[in-house]
Write an enzyme that holds these catalytic residues in place. Structure first.
Site, PDB file in Angstrom:
ATOM      1  N   ASP A  66      -5.024  -3.226   9.633  1.00 52.60           N
ATOM      2  CA  ASP A  66      -5.337  -3.030   8.328  1.00 52.60           C
ATOM      3  C   ASP A  66      -6.106  -1.634   8.254  1.00 52.60           C
ATOM      4  OD1 ASP A  66      -6.423  -2.930   5.718  1.00 52.60           O
ATOM      5  OD2 ASP A  66      -7.544  -4.812   6.069  1.00 52.60           O
ATOM      6  N   ASN A  93       1.862   6.267   2.558  1.00 59.28           N
ATOM      7  CA  ASN A  93       2.631   5.401   1.414  1.00 59.28           C
ATOM      8  C   ASN A  93       1.845   4.121   1.177  1.00 59.28           C
ATOM      9  OD1 ASN A  93       5.163   3.906  -0.060  1.00 59.28           O
ATOM     10  ND2 ASN A  93       4.707   2.859   1.735  1.00 59.28           N
ATOM     11  N   TYR A 162      -6.086   1.644 -10.789  1.00 61.60           N
ATOM     12  CA  TYR A 162      -4.838   2.030 -10.072  1.00 61.60           C
ATOM     13  C   TYR A 162      -4.579   3.149 -10.358  1.00 61.60           C
ATOM     14  CZ  TYR A 162      -0.090   1.926  -8.513  1.00 61.60           C
ATOM     15  OH  TYR A 162       1.016   2.435  -7.972  1.00 61.60           O
ATOM     16  N   LYS A 166      -4.438   6.853  -8.246  1.00 65.38           N
ATOM     17  CA  LYS A 166      -3.256   7.768  -8.007  1.00 65.38           C
ATOM     18  C   LYS A 166      -3.522   9.258  -8.492  1.00 65.38           C
ATOM     19  CE  LYS A 166      -0.612   4.721  -5.997  1.00 65.38           C
ATOM     20  NZ  LYS A 166      -0.457   5.062  -4.592  1.00 65.38           N
TER      21      LYS A 166
HETATM   22  P1  NDP Z   1       5.142  -3.126  -1.313  1.00 64.12           P
HETATM   23  O1  NDP Z   1       4.022  -4.086  -1.751  1.00 64.12           O
HETATM   24  O2  NDP Z   1       6.516  -3.436  -1.324  1.00 64.12           O
HETATM   25  O3  NDP Z   1       4.626  -2.240  -0.014  1.00 64.12           O
HETATM   26  C1  NDP Z   1       3.129  -1.778   0.269  1.00 64.12           C
HETATM   27  C2  NDP Z   1       2.956  -1.484   1.823  1.00 64.12           C
HETATM   28  O4  NDP Z   1       1.722  -0.942   1.942  1.00 64.12           O
HETATM   29  C3  NDP Z   1       3.190  -2.740   2.648  1.00 64.12           C
HETATM   30  O5  NDP Z   1       4.091  -2.411   3.720  1.00 64.12           O
HETATM   31  C4  NDP Z   1       1.917  -3.204   2.768  1.00 64.12           C
HETATM   32  O6  NDP Z   1       1.805  -3.947   4.184  1.00 64.12           O
HETATM   33  C5  NDP Z   1       1.045  -1.940   2.807  1.00 64.12           C
HETATM   34  N1  NDP Z   1      -0.304  -2.439   2.875  1.00 64.12           N
HETATM   35  C6  NDP Z   1      -1.021  -2.452   1.551  1.00 64.12           C
HETATM   36  N2  NDP Z   1      -2.086  -2.657   1.976  1.00 64.12           N
HETATM   37  C7  NDP Z   1      -2.418  -2.652   3.089  1.00 64.12           C
HETATM   38  C8  NDP Z   1      -3.685  -2.319   3.965  1.00 64.12           C
HETATM   39  N3  NDP Z   1      -4.830  -2.811   3.443  1.00 64.12           N
HETATM   40  N4  NDP Z   1      -3.665  -2.177   5.177  1.00 64.12           N
HETATM   41  C9  NDP Z   1      -2.161  -1.788   5.713  1.00 64.12           C
HETATM   42  N5  NDP Z   1      -1.149  -1.678   5.038  1.00 64.12           N
HETATM   43  C10 NDP Z   1      -1.265  -2.086   3.689  1.00 64.12           C
HETATM   44  O7  NDP Z   1       4.864  -1.976  -2.402  1.00 64.12           O
HETATM   45  P2  NDP Z   1       5.628  -0.405  -2.842  1.00 64.12           P
HETATM   46  O8  NDP Z   1       6.602  -0.243  -1.590  1.00 64.12           O
HETATM   47  O9  NDP Z   1       6.274  -0.509  -4.206  1.00 64.12           O
HETATM   48  O10 NDP Z   1       4.488   0.501  -2.566  1.00 64.12           O
HETATM   49  C11 NDP Z   1       4.234   1.463  -1.814  1.00 64.12           C
HETATM   50  C12 NDP Z   1       3.677   2.810  -2.500  1.00 64.12           C
HETATM   51  O11 NDP Z   1       4.320   3.199  -3.780  1.00 64.12           O
HETATM   52  C13 NDP Z   1       2.072   2.438  -2.969  1.00 64.12           C
HETATM   53  O12 NDP Z   1       1.224   3.364  -2.677  1.00 64.12           O
HETATM   54  C14 NDP Z   1       2.412   2.324  -4.545  1.00 64.12           C
HETATM   55  O13 NDP Z   1       1.223   2.388  -5.357  1.00 64.12           O
HETATM   56  C15 NDP Z   1       3.480   3.285  -4.677  1.00 64.12           C
HETATM   57  N6  NDP Z   1       4.317   2.962  -5.921  1.00 64.12           N
HETATM   58  C16 NDP Z   1       5.020   1.946  -6.109  1.00 64.12           C
HETATM   59  C17 NDP Z   1       6.041   1.838  -7.419  1.00 64.12           C
HETATM   60  C18 NDP Z   1       6.614   0.535  -7.582  1.00 64.12           C
HETATM   61  O14 NDP Z   1       6.955   0.106  -8.766  1.00 64.12           O
HETATM   62  N7  NDP Z   1       6.959  -0.267  -6.795  1.00 64.12           N
HETATM   63  C19 NDP Z   1       5.616   2.823  -8.360  1.00 64.12           C
HETATM   64  C20 NDP Z   1       4.863   4.108  -8.072  1.00 64.12           C
HETATM   65  C21 NDP Z   1       4.165   4.210  -7.009  1.00 64.12           C
HETATM   66  P3  NDP Z   1       1.251  -5.168   4.389  1.00 64.12           P
HETATM   67  O15 NDP Z   1       1.380  -6.161   3.233  1.00 64.12           O
HETATM   68  O16 NDP Z   1       2.061  -5.683   5.367  1.00 64.12           O
HETATM   69  O17 NDP Z   1      -0.276  -4.992   4.959  1.00 64.12           O
END
Ligand code: NDP
Length: 279
Positions: A66, A93, A162, A166
């Site tokens: 985490d 990311n 959110y 950002k």
């Molecule tokens: P996903 O939910 O597909 O992926 C998010 C990732 O972040 C997962 O691997 C998740 O892992 C990890 N994560 C979240 N919280 C934690 C935590 N507390 N500890 C460790 N890992 C964590 O989303 P996206 O790929 O879309 O998001 C990636 C980035 O892109 C983010 O910063 C998001 O804000 C940004 N973004 C996304 C957009 C979209 O439309 N999808 C648009 C603009 C920006 P796990 O669940 O295994 O912990």
């Protein structure tokens, strides 16, 4: 292509979505990668995807943790250095948004959602970067943050916490870039628009709601001029570009928008997107 041969990349949030696509790309292009997330099964899926493309097993380190825990972050950095001996590229990311279970938006949303979103989207980036700094200075490395067009300058009042996280991340990118370039470390970020990932589910939206909004955007040019929502790999290519000093050495402290034209028109603001997702 092996443009990242000899490099070590740590990609947070690589158990899903954009982070997974970026980790796969770095590994395919020669880097050794540390992948991470809390969900062990999804992390294993990322690892298998990487191995499937012929990358040697000892080029991948999977660390389940985490990121909001500093102990987890220490494990992430220490095990990367122990296994690979260096760190060249840090991709901050991991991130998410939190929707209110009663549909409250804007200032009506509980302040605990503000605390939670800032903790993962902002505080964890600061603390992980601080821990990675000495290693990145040694390698004269690169940091790529994943922001969002929600950072503004237009208001995003439905998802204000959110959007604020950002916007704050963008200022971090600029400040850290100036702080670290004196040591030869570059910091930049990418600001995606809509991308098909697991974020809807992670936000706590009902199944299919996020996808409904993405479809709506695709069919409305005032929301998405290019008419096609991004795939994670579209953003991964921008991350790789910003981590590739041969291609982007003169870009310092910038956020590159990759949104199919959305932020040029911002017609989505004329629609009630929360209503679209719940209809
Ligand atoms: P996903 O939910 O597909 O992926 C998010 C990732 O972040 C997962 O691997 C998740 O892992 C990890 N994560 C979240 N919280 C934690 C935590 N507390 N500890 C460790 N890992 C964590 O989303 P996206 O790929 O879309 O998001 C990636 C980035 O892109 C983010 O910063 C998001 O804000 C940004 N973004 C996304 C957009 C979209 O439309 N999808 C648009 C603009 C920006 P796990 O669940 O295994 O912990």
């Amino acid at each position: 292509m092996t443009r990242f041969n000899g490099k070590v990349a740590l990609v947070t949030g690589s158990s899903n979505g954009i982070g997974r696509a970026a980790a796969i790309l770095f590994a395919q292009e020669g880097a050794k990668v540390t992948i991470t997330g809390r969900n062990v099964q999804r992390l294993e899926e990322t690892k298998q995807e990487i191995l499937k493309s012929g990358v040697p097993k000892d080029h991948v380190l999977a660390v389940a943790c985490d990121l909001t825990s500093e102990q987890g972050q220490d494990e992430l950095i220490n095990s990367t250095i122990a296994k690979f001996g260096r760190l060249d590229i840090l991709v901050n990311n991991a991130g998410t948004a939190f929707v209110d279970s009663q549909g409250k938006t804007g200032l009506n949303q509980d302040v605990s959602d503000y605390d939670n979103v800032m903790e993962i989207n902002m505080r964890s980036v600061v603390t992980l970067t601080k821990k990675a700094k000495e290693h990145l200075i040694k390698s004269k490395g690169e940091i790529v943050n994943v922001s969002s067009i929600a950072a503004g300058p237009q208001a995003h009042s439905d998802m204000m916490y959110y959007a604020m996280s950002k916007a704050s991340l963008d200022q971090f990118t600029r400040c850290a870039a100036i702080d670290l370039i004196q040591h030869g470390v570059r910091v930049n970020s990418v600001s995606p628009g809509g991308v098909t990932t697991g974020i809807g589910e992670a936000m706590g939206l009902p199944a299919g709601a996020f996808e409904k909004m993405m479809k709506f955007m695709e069919s409305h040019k005032e929301c998405l001029p290019c008419g096609k929502i991004a795939e994670p790999v579209d953003i991964a290519h921008v991350i790789a570009f910003l981590a590739d000093r041969r291609l982007s050495s003169y870009i310092i402290g910038q956020s590159i928008v990759a949104d199919g034209g959305s932020s040029l028109v911002m017609g989505c603001h004329a629609h009630d997107l929360m209503k679209i997702m719940s209809s």
